[in-house]
Design a protein around this motif. Structure first.
Motif, PDB file in Angstrom:
ATOM      1  N   VAL A 130       0.859  -1.175   0.000  1.00  0.00           N
ATOM      2  CA  VAL A 130       0.000   0.000   0.000  1.00  0.00           C
ATOM      3  C   VAL A 130       0.900   1.231   0.000  1.00  0.00           C
ATOM      4  O   VAL A 130       1.904   1.275   0.701  1.00  0.00           O
ATOM      5  CB  VAL A 130      -0.986  -0.014   1.199  1.00  0.00           C
ATOM      6  CG1 VAL A 130      -0.248  -0.038   2.536  1.00  0.00           C
ATOM      7  CG2 VAL A 130      -1.949   1.159   1.147  1.00  0.00           C
ATOM      8  N   ARG A 131       0.564   2.208  -0.842  1.00  0.00           N
ATOM      9  CA  ARG A 131       1.336   3.447  -0.931  1.00  0.00           C
ATOM     10  C   ARG A 131       0.467   4.606  -0.460  1.00  0.00           C
ATOM     11  O   ARG A 131      -0.674   4.753  -0.891  1.00  0.00           O
ATOM     12  CB  ARG A 131       1.794   3.710  -2.368  1.00  0.00           C
ATOM     13  CG  ARG A 131       2.554   5.032  -2.496  1.00  0.00           C
ATOM     14  CD  ARG A 131       2.935   5.360  -3.929  1.00  0.00           C
ATOM     15  NE  ARG A 131       3.479   6.707  -3.985  1.00  0.00           N
ATOM     16  CZ  ARG A 131       4.773   6.997  -3.872  1.00  0.00           C
ATOM     17  NH1 ARG A 131       5.650   6.039  -3.709  1.00  0.00           N
ATOM     18  NH2 ARG A 131       5.186   8.255  -3.933  1.00  0.00           N
ATOM     19  N   PHE A 132       1.048   5.433   0.409  1.00  0.00           N
ATOM     20  CA  PHE A 132       0.402   6.642   0.902  1.00  0.00           C
ATOM     21  C   PHE A 132       1.159   7.853   0.377  1.00  0.00           C
ATOM     22  O   PHE A 132       2.383   7.920   0.496  1.00  0.00           O
ATOM     23  CB  PHE A 132       0.433   6.687   2.435  1.00  0.00           C
ATOM     24  CG  PHE A 132      -0.453   5.692   3.114  1.00  0.00           C
ATOM     25  CD1 PHE A 132      -1.706   6.065   3.592  1.00  0.00           C
ATOM     26  CD2 PHE A 132      -0.033   4.391   3.316  1.00  0.00           C
ATOM     27  CE1 PHE A 132      -2.513   5.145   4.254  1.00  0.00           C
ATOM     28  CE2 PHE A 132      -0.832   3.464   3.974  1.00  0.00           C
ATOM     29  CZ  PHE A 132      -2.083   3.842   4.442  1.00  0.00           C
ATOM     30  N   ASP A 133       0.438   8.813  -0.186  1.00  0.00           N
ATOM     31  CA  ASP A 133       1.023  10.075  -0.633  1.00  0.00           C
ATOM     32  C   ASP A 133       0.423  11.208   0.192  1.00  0.00           C
ATOM     33  O   ASP A 133      -0.716  11.109   0.659  1.00  0.00           O
ATOM     34  CB  ASP A 133       0.746  10.293  -2.121  1.00  0.00           C
ATOM     35  CG  ASP A 133       1.634   9.425  -2.992  1.00  0.00           C
ATOM     36  OD1 ASP A 133       2.861   9.458  -2.790  1.00  0.00           O
ATOM     37  OD2 ASP A 133       1.107   8.705  -3.864  1.00  0.00           O
ATOM     38  N   PRO A 134       1.186  12.293   0.367  1.00  0.00           N
ATOM     39  CA  PRO A 134       0.702  13.381   1.214  1.00  0.00           C
ATOM     40  C   PRO A 134      -0.481  14.119   0.600  1.00  0.00           C
ATOM     41  O   PRO A 134      -0.501  14.381  -0.605  1.00  0.00           O
ATOM     42  CB  PRO A 134       1.920  14.300   1.342  1.00  0.00           C
ATOM     43  CG  PRO A 134       2.763  14.001   0.151  1.00  0.00           C
ATOM     44  CD  PRO A 134       2.506  12.561  -0.187  1.00  0.00           C
ATOM     45  N   LEU A 135      -1.454  14.425   1.447  1.00  0.00           N
ATOM     46  CA  LEU A 135      -2.575  15.275   1.046  1.00  0.00           C
ATOM     47  C   LEU A 135      -2.337  16.708   1.497  1.00  0.00           C
ATOM     48  O   LEU A 135      -2.614  17.653   0.782  1.00  0.00           O
ATOM     49  CB  LEU A 135      -3.891  14.790   1.660  1.00  0.00           C
ATOM     50  CG  LEU A 135      -4.533  13.569   1.050  1.00  0.00           C
ATOM     51  CD1 LEU A 135      -5.815  13.223   1.791  1.00  0.00           C
ATOM     52  CD2 LEU A 135      -4.815  13.780  -0.426  1.00  0.00           C
ATOM     53  N   ARG A 136      -1.844  16.850   2.753  1.00  0.00           N
ATOM     54  CA  ARG A 136      -1.571  18.198   3.269  1.00  0.00           C
ATOM     55  C   ARG A 136      -0.583  18.122   4.426  1.00  0.00           C
ATOM     56  O   ARG A 136      -0.542  17.134   5.160  1.00  0.00           O
ATOM     57  CB  ARG A 136      -2.848  18.897   3.696  1.00  0.00           C
ATOM     58  CG  ARG A 136      -3.490  18.343   4.926  1.00  0.00           C
ATOM     59  CD  ARG A 136      -4.671  19.225   5.391  1.00  0.00           C
ATOM     60  NE  ARG A 136      -5.278  18.621   6.543  1.00  0.00           N
ATOM     61  CZ  ARG A 136      -6.176  17.654   6.506  1.00  0.00           C
ATOM     62  NH1 ARG A 136      -6.586  17.193   5.363  1.00  0.00           N
ATOM     63  NH2 ARG A 136      -6.652  17.144   7.619  1.00  0.00           N
ATOM     64  N   GLY A 137       0.234  19.167   4.547  1.00  0.00           N
ATOM     65  CA  GLY A 137       1.114  19.341   5.692  1.00  0.00           C
ATOM     66  C   GLY A 137       2.360  18.475   5.715  1.00  0.00           C
ATOM     67  O   GLY A 137       3.162  18.593   6.623  1.00  0.00           O
ATOM     68  N   ALA A 138       2.544  17.611   4.764  1.00  0.00           N
ATOM     69  CA  ALA A 138       3.715  16.720   4.735  1.00  0.00           C
ATOM     70  C   ALA A 138       4.217  16.641   3.306  1.00  0.00           C
ATOM     71  O   ALA A 138       3.471  16.915   2.367  1.00  0.00           O
ATOM     72  CB  ALA A 138       3.353  15.331   5.237  1.00  0.00           C
ATOM     73  N   ASN A 139       5.490  16.282   3.155  1.00  0.00           N
ATOM     74  CA  ASN A 139       5.994  16.093   1.794  1.00  0.00           C
ATOM     75  C   ASN A 139       6.650  14.735   1.620  1.00  0.00           C
ATOM     76  O   ASN A 139       7.357  14.516   0.662  1.00  0.00           O
ATOM     77  CB  ASN A 139       6.935  17.231   1.377  1.00  0.00           C
ATOM     78  CG  ASN A 139       8.217  17.253   2.175  1.00  0.00           C
ATOM     79  OD1 ASN A 139       8.418  16.447   3.075  1.00  0.00           O
ATOM     80  ND2 ASN A 139       9.090  18.182   1.848  1.00  0.00           N
TER      81      ASN A 139
END
Length: 176
Positions: A130-139
């Protein structure tokens, strides 16, 4: 409940969540040479079915985590129901008072984790990763990959202020 980020998710936030590439302070900016910045691409968010979310049961359990130049840490993942996973982190394998707790939630076809300040969404998912990409506040992005019934890896990637790509890998081993 403490709404911070599990270690394998947010361990690099101290390093990875500064201003993005090319960010300048007001004192450093030269108004005569400033160039307009392109708007960032919208985050990619996968449509996730309940069956795909259920495939994450390989995460369930208590894990010992380690990485290069990193102290050992412990995480526990528990399915609360068919759309919520509780994640707890602790430096102590007995979890006397977990340092961090969060949820991974399937809501309206989206899987997210994080909180008000930082949030990630699943951009891809299959039976073993599973891959998580930033939506807000993180890079930083992260990928969790099942290696076997007793092991998985967390690979965190980010780009620093100078535009240089970085990666950190954590090995997670099932606790008895």
């Amino acid at each position: 409940m403490n709404r911070s980020i599990p270690l394998t998710t947010g361990a690099l936030l101290l390093f990875a969540c500064g201003p993005g590439p090319g960010a300048e302070s007001a004192a450093d900016a030269d108004s005569t040479t400033a160039q307009p910045m392109e708007a960032p691409a919208p985050p990619r968010v996968a449509r996730v079915t309940p069956e795909q979310f259920a495939a994450l049961h390989w995460l369930e359990g208590t894990w010992r985590g380690s990485g290069v130049d990193q102290p050992t840490f412990y995480e526990r993942y528990t399915f609360v129901d068919d759309s919520t996973i509780r994640a707890e982190s602790s430096p102590d394998s007995r979890f006397p008072d977990p340092d961090e707790a969060d949820t991974i939630e399937l809501r309206a076809g989206r899987v997210t984790t994080g909180g008000a300040e930082m949030e990630w969404a699943v951009s891809s998912i299959d039976d073993a990763s599973v891959r998580f990409d930033p939506l807000r506040g993180a890079n930083n992005a992260f990928v969790w990959t099942s290696e076997s019934d007793s092991a998985w890896t967390a690979r965190l990637t980010w780009t620093d202020r100078d535009g240089e790509a970085h990666e950190r890998i954590y090995e997670m081993r099932r606790m008895p």
